[in-house]
Design a protein around this motif. Structure first.
Motif, PDB file in Angstrom:
ATOM      1  N   UNK A  34      -2.021  10.845  -4.477  1.00  0.00           N
ATOM      2  CA  UNK A  34      -2.037  11.541  -5.328  1.00  0.00           C
ATOM      3  C   UNK A  34      -0.530  11.777  -6.025  1.00  0.00           C
ATOM      4  N   UNK A  35       0.432  12.060  -5.384  1.00  0.00           N
ATOM      5  CA  UNK A  35       1.853  12.095  -5.756  1.00  0.00           C
ATOM      6  C   UNK A  35       2.145  10.767  -6.295  1.00  0.00           C
ATOM      7  N   UNK A  36       1.796   9.769  -5.580  1.00  0.00           N
ATOM      8  CA  UNK A  36       2.218   8.383  -6.118  1.00  0.00           C
ATOM      9  C   UNK A  36       1.572   8.072  -7.615  1.00  0.00           C
ATOM     10  N   UNK A  37       0.357   8.329  -7.722  1.00  0.00           N
ATOM     11  CA  UNK A  37       0.029   8.274  -8.997  1.00  0.00           C
ATOM     12  C   UNK A  37       0.563   9.263 -10.151  1.00  0.00           C
ATOM     13  N   UNK A  38       0.788  10.511  -9.752  1.00  0.00           N
ATOM     14  CA  UNK A  38       1.713  11.453 -10.577  1.00  0.00           C
ATOM     15  C   UNK A  38       3.094  10.676 -10.797  1.00  0.00           C
ATOM     16  N   UNK A  39       3.931   9.964  -9.880  1.00  0.00           N
ATOM     17  CA  UNK A  39       4.950   9.519 -10.299  1.00  0.00           C
ATOM     18  C   UNK A  39       5.168   8.398 -11.150  1.00  0.00           C
TER      19      UNK A  39
END
Length: 145
Positions: A34-39
């Motif tokens: 999820x953080x990867x997609x946010x970045x």
């Protein structure tokens, strides 16, 4: 080939991060994805990879931060610099750092900073060879207690 990370690079980048921080616990709840997609969705956050022969062998994380000083010029913070262990010392690190710095300059940044926890002289020599000065500023780090 130097490029911005894509969704399908996730596992490769996480594998490189395991080399950078081998003692970090493995994330199993999907929050890392999820953080990867946010970045990837944020224009001020740029995750780069260097791909050779179809394999991701290095990554950097460029944060472009808006700023009111220096004629409202942004600055850059570069984090999570990692080259696949078998490729270290081959010029791959200098290549991805040069391209990452170029991206910072193209974004109008007046400076780029990074920190390393490494005490290895070779690591510091690498960053100096990439154009960084180790005596321009002093970094302090606070962590939650």
């Amino acid at each position: 080939m130097f490029r911005e990370a894509r969704l399908d690079d996730f596992e490769h980048i996480v594998g490189l991060y395991r080399q950078l921080q081998p003692d970090d616990p493995e994330v199993v709840d999907g929050s890392d994805a999820a953080v990867f997609r946010q970045i990837l969705a944020s224009p001020a956050l740029r995750l780069f990879v260097l791909e050779l022969d179809g394999a991701v062998v290095a990554t950097t994380y460029l944060n472009v931060i808006p700023n009111l000083t220096r004629s409202a010029s942004p600055y850059a913070v570069i984090e999570n610099v990692i080259v696949e262990a078998s490729r270290r010392g081959t010029g791959v690190g200098k290549q991805i750092m040069a391209a990452t710095l170029q991206a910072a300059w193209e974004a109008g940044c007046y400076k780029a900073m990074l920190m390393t926890s490494s005490r290895r002289p070779a690591t510091h020599a690498f960053y100096r060879a990439c154009g960084f000065s180790g005596d321009a500023k002093h970094a302090y780090v606070a962590r939650p207690s």
